[in-house]
Design an enzyme around this catalytic site. Structure first.
Site, PDB file in Angstrom:
ATOM      1  N   CYS A 102      -2.105   9.526   2.654  1.00  0.00           N
ATOM      2  CA  CYS A 102      -1.811   9.179   1.259  1.00  0.00           C
ATOM      3  C   CYS A 102      -2.934   9.586   0.316  1.00  0.00           C
ATOM      4  O   CYS A 102      -2.730   9.631  -0.892  1.00  0.00           O
ATOM      5  CB  CYS A 102      -1.545   7.683   1.167  1.00  0.00           C
ATOM      6  SG  CYS A 102      -2.779   6.726   2.017  1.00  0.00           S
TER       7      CYS A 102
ATOM      8  N   GLU B 272       4.391  13.390  -3.923  1.00  0.00           N
ATOM      9  CA  GLU B 272       3.459  13.383  -2.792  1.00  0.00           C
ATOM     10  C   GLU B 272       3.934  14.426  -1.787  1.00  0.00           C
ATOM     11  O   GLU B 272       5.067  14.355  -1.310  1.00  0.00           O
ATOM     12  CB  GLU B 272       3.480  11.993  -2.145  1.00  0.00           C
ATOM     13  CG  GLU B 272       2.556  11.862  -0.974  1.00  0.00           C
ATOM     14  CD  GLU B 272       2.702  10.522  -0.271  1.00  0.00           C
ATOM     15  OE1 GLU B 272       3.841  10.118   0.024  1.00  0.00           O
ATOM     16  OE2 GLU B 272       1.677   9.890  -0.020  1.00  0.00           O
TER      17      GLU B 272
ATOM     18  N   GLU C  77       0.895  -1.171   0.000  1.00  0.00           N
ATOM     19  CA  GLU C  77       0.000   0.000   0.000  1.00  0.00           C
ATOM     20  C   GLU C  77       0.921   1.206   0.000  1.00  0.00           C
ATOM     21  O   GLU C  77       1.598   1.481   0.999  1.00  0.00           O
ATOM     22  CB  GLU C  77      -0.877   0.018   1.265  1.00  0.00           C
ATOM     23  CG  GLU C  77      -1.936  -1.059   1.334  1.00  0.00           C
ATOM     24  CD  GLU C  77      -3.192  -0.709   0.534  1.00  0.00           C
ATOM     25  OE1 GLU C  77      -3.229   0.360  -0.107  1.00  0.00           O
ATOM     26  OE2 GLU C  77      -4.134  -1.525   0.557  1.00  0.00           O
ATOM     27  N   LEU C  78       0.974   1.940  -1.131  1.00  0.00           N
ATOM     28  CA  LEU C  78       2.013   2.960  -1.278  1.00  0.00           C
ATOM     29  C   LEU C  78       1.438   4.373  -1.405  1.00  0.00           C
ATOM     30  O   LEU C  78       0.370   4.641  -0.894  1.00  0.00           O
ATOM     31  CB  LEU C  78       2.890   2.603  -2.489  1.00  0.00           C
ATOM     32  CG  LEU C  78       3.554   1.207  -2.417  1.00  0.00           C
ATOM     33  CD1 LEU C  78       4.305   0.909  -3.701  1.00  0.00           C
ATOM     34  CD2 LEU C  78       4.460   1.075  -1.219  1.00  0.00           C
TER      35      LEU C  78
END
Ligand code: NAP
Length: 496
Positions: free
Chosen positions: A305, A399, A271-272
């Site tokens: 995220c 990000e 899960e990035l």
């Protein structure tokens, strides 16, 4: 990272609090191989708001990882933790966590700097995840296989059992120190997989306390170990250890890729990252959009995220939306995360604050407009809206993981989709529109793990499949989906 070497006697009090005799600092012993670790080397956990020491956790090393993995093998081989008990334990843990919600929320605030209002949401969602995991444990079953559909299968019975994959190595990041741990432990327990957990060295206390709570709820004492320490040392040793059959990782892309390379012969669930877009069509309700972005873009200081980062707005509504965002964001209170009124607290470290401030400065130097915020006061970066960042800037491409939302105008929906799909990340996207036709196009054309219509991309419930397309990951969390990932199918054929 600060390391302390000391031999200290630690008492475990009945209410789950821990402290060291003769010392003002809380020492929180992690549970490794069924026992609270009697460490003589400790890591400081610092409060991101004021830099004070929140507590100390054991500085584990690869020998602790090895002991934890061996204990997990023994726990699995005992075969004494059946499905109905696993469901009961998860339900009991959900009840205990709900009862102690304030205590856990405070721990989350102190170690992560997350405002208490967000920490309460995290606790609430963690309770939900445990409940969903209990439900998954109750319904976990295999499939019938239609053997008589083949001539060779006639007169035989076939089915596929779901069996636990084995010991799970779980590695979690700093930004949801409780909830993301429940997303690993809940499904693993539901499946009957023992776990060796490596939480972020920056926020390990919630994880340690959650595992103690699970044991109190009836989890066998050696089922989950918590190995606290650095990623390079403890995390890498866990990934390389021959025992875990699955590495379940949530975190940054660089570490995720390194784990993928190192975990030879293991299943790796990732899960990035993301840099979540929001598309605002001409027919959107701008008040609703501004409110959604105000809440979602700045909760947890933008360190999620799926915080909306790239707001893509139709050019006909661009000026109006920028004004609406400026006014909405101006009402956010920045300050002490323990204060009820605070919306935006500190980033996880001064280093991260400097990084985000530098990205803002670089974009502004190249012509981006700082609509509001952009200032660092002490350890706090004020909520920031940036209009028209260069498309090659870090602020747009990477990000951010900070309290910054960017706005970029587009000419038509085709361009909006192209911009949204343009990056390597595809976790969740929000689309604000009142058109059914646009909605259908969005669902078909946006290459993301989740497409949310008239919502910010942060929106999530535990029971949905949650995960990324493209570079954002290769798996889905949400207990009823994660339980599939943590099992293997064993085909059985019966013949008379
Ligand atoms: P990170 O730096 O990747 O760390 C995540 C975990 O990996 C930590 O426990 C870390 O240990 C450990 N680690 C570091 N190097 C390792 C290695 N070589 N081998 C094994 N483990 C290693 O991420 P973070 O800064 O804590 O968290 C923020 C990131 O997580 C963001 O990129 C965010 O997008 C992502 N995230 C994704 C999701 C999702 O659901 N997709 C959810 C939340 C967060 P230490 O830090 O203790 O050294």
């Amino acid at each position: 990272m600060h390391l302390h070497v000391a031999s200290i006697t630690v008492d475990l009090y009945r209410d789950g609090q821990y402290s060291a005799k003769g010392s003002g600092v809380q020492q929180i012993r992690a549970r490794v191989a069924g026992r609270h670790l009697a460490a003589d080397r400790w890591l400081e956990v610092l409060n991101p708001y004021d830099g004070s020491e929140v507590g100390r956790v054991p500085a584990c090393d690869p020998t602790h990882v090895d002991a934890a993995c061996r204990a997990a093998v023994v726990a699995l081989s005992r075969g004494d933790f059946p499905q109905h008990r696993r469901a009961q334990v998860l339900d009991a843990a959900a009840v205990l966590l709900a009862e102690r919600g304030e205590e856990f929320a405070r721990t989350v605030v102190l170690e992560s700097g997350k405002p208490v209002r967000d920490a309460r949401v995290e606790v609430h969602r963690s309770v939900d995840t445990l409940r969903s995991s209990a439900a998954a444990a109750r319904t976990l079953a295999g499939d019938m296989v239609a053997l008589p559909a083949s001539a060779r299968g006639q007169g035989r019975l076939g089915f596929a059992l779901r069996v636990p994959i084995g010991v799970v190595a779980a590695i979690t990041p700093f930004n949801f120190p409780l909830e993301l741990v429940t997303h690993k432990l809940g499904p693993a327990i539901a499946d009957g997989c023992p776990v060796v957990l490596k939480p972020s060295e920056r926020t390990p206390i919630s994880a340690i306390r959650l595992v103690d709570l699970l044991v109190e709820a009836g989890l066998p004492h050696d089922w989950v170990s918590v190995v606290t320490g650095t990623g390079e040392d403890v995390g890498a040793a866990l990934v390389a250890h021959p025992v875990p059959r699955l590495v379940s990782f949530t975190g940054s892309i660089g570490v995720g890729r390194a784990i993928e390379r190192a975990a030879v012969g293991k299943r790796v669930d990732l899960e990035l990252v993301s840099n979540a877009p929001v598309i605002v069509e001409p027919d959107a309700d701008l008040t609703r959009v501004a409110e959604a972005i105000r809440t979602a873009g700045f909760s947890n200081a933008g360190q999620s995220c799926v915080c909306p980062q790239r707001v893509l707005v139709h050019e006909s509504r661009h000026a109006d939306l920028v004004r609406a965002l400026r006014d909405a964001v101006a009402t956010l209170v920045t300050g002490d995360p323990l204060e009820e009124a605070t919306h935006v607290g500190p980033l996880i470290s001064p280093r991260e604050t400097s990084r985000v401030a530098a990205w803002i400065g670089a974009a502004a130097d190249e012509g981006a407009i700082v609509v509001t915020g952009g200032k660092v006061v002490g350890r706090l970066l004020h909520p920031t809206v940036i209009d028209q960042p260069p498309l090659h800037s870090d602020l747009y491409r990477k990000e951010i993981l900070g309290p910054v939302v960017t706005v970029t105008p587009y000419a038509d929906f085709t361009e909006a989709v192209r911009l949204a799909n343009d990056r390597d990340f595809g976790l969740q996207v929000g689309v604000f529109t009142s058109s059914v036709a646009t909605t259908l196009r969005a669902v078909r054309e946006l290459d993301f793990g989740g497409v949310l219509v008239n919502e910010a991309p942060t929106w999530q419930v535990g029971q949905q499949p949650y995960g990324g397309a493209r570079g954002s990951g290769n798996t889905r969390e949400g207990p009823s989906y994660a339980v599939q990932e943590m099992t293997e199918l064993r085909f059985v054929m019966l013949s008379a």
